[in-house]
Scaffold this motif. Structure first.
Motif: not given
Length: 282
Positions: A4, A8-9, A11-12, A15-16, A183, A186
């Protein structure tokens, strides 16, 4: 292994952080307790290999196994939530307040302490045959390490406190990179590789990690190390926690957040700068 990208990560990560702040008190404590148990056992494996081989870097190679296991199981270290939880507040996610961020930190840290103390007692019992004999070579290594990083700092006074604080900063700079590494990939193999590298660095350089120290120093005292709780708190755990907070948040997560979630506008290309102004249609 799939990867990622930072945009992208990040945002992870946000969110986390939000998910952890919203987690129930029961689950935060339970996940923190299990993380403390697993990380403490990893410390025992690392110190055992160092004692057996006499080579410190061997312990650093094996120690990340505990971090990888607890991360893949979804358990939490307070060092990780130091960096992730505030990101949801910075994004102004609904219902995320500083009091809830502090609650998250406190409950995860409490769970980490419970798990670490439980394993410290069980390991002390194991090393001493239910406290009936003196600890062997591995136990003596724990005593020496715990004494050097408490009494050793205390003897230096303010200089020792500052040294421990700085080592805490450097530690969580790496540890939060390990949390984020989970994160960035994958596949399980990719996640493990991304987590292993920074955790190896922190352990090899003997930086100070709050949860590791919640286990190491109580175990040292149970095995007979000559220092008390006040020395441990004042000249190790408190400066370590503060350093971990600074390192994880200011040195790792905020820079990633600023440059990938709040990216500054890009410069115009040379073609844009030199382009002829558009003719008026009037």
């Amino acid at each position: 292994m799939s990867y990622s990208k930072p945009a992208e990560f990040i945002q992870t990560m946000i969110n986390t952080g939000e998910a952890k702040v919203r987690t129930s008190a029961r689950d935060l404590i339970l996940r923190g307790t299990m993380a403390g148990i697993i990380l403490s056992l990893a410390v025992v494996v690392a110190i055992t290999t160092i004692t057996q081989t006499g080579i410190g870097v061997v312990g650093a190679i094996v120690f990340p196994v505990g971090f990888c296991i607890l991360s893949l199981m979804g358990y939490d270290l307070v060092t990780g939530v130091f960096g992730l939880a505030p990101l949801a507040k910075f994004e102004n996610r609904p219902g995320i307040t500083w009091s809830r961020v502090l609650r998250c930190w406190g409950l995860v840290g409490l769970g980490n302490l419970i798990g670490s103390l439980l394993v410290a007692f069980l390991i002390a019992l194991s090393f001493t045959m239910n406290f009936s004999v003196e600890p062997g070579a591995v136990g003596q290594t724990f005593i020496k390490a715990a004494t050097a990083r408490t009494v050793g700092f205390e003897e230096l006074g303010a200089n020792g406190w500052i040294t421990c604080f700085v080592r805490g900063i450097l530690c969580n700079l790496m540890v939060c990179l390990g949390v984020i590494g989970n994160m960035t990939a994958r596949s399980v193999a990719g996640k493990i590789a991304a987590m292993w590298l920074p955790i190896f660095i922190f352990f090899a350089l003997v930086f100070e990690h709050a949860v590791v120290n919640m286990f190491l120093f109580p175990l040292g005292m149970m095995l007979g190390a000559d220092f008390g709780i006040a020395t441990w708190l004042n000249f190790n755990l408190i400066p370590t926690i503060l350093g971990n907070l600074v390192g994880g948040l200011l040195f790792t997560c905020i820079p990633l957040y600023l440059t990938h979630a709040k990216t500054a506008p890009a410069l115009n290309t040379e073609a844009d700068v030199n382009a002829e102004p558009a003719l008026s249609t009037r």
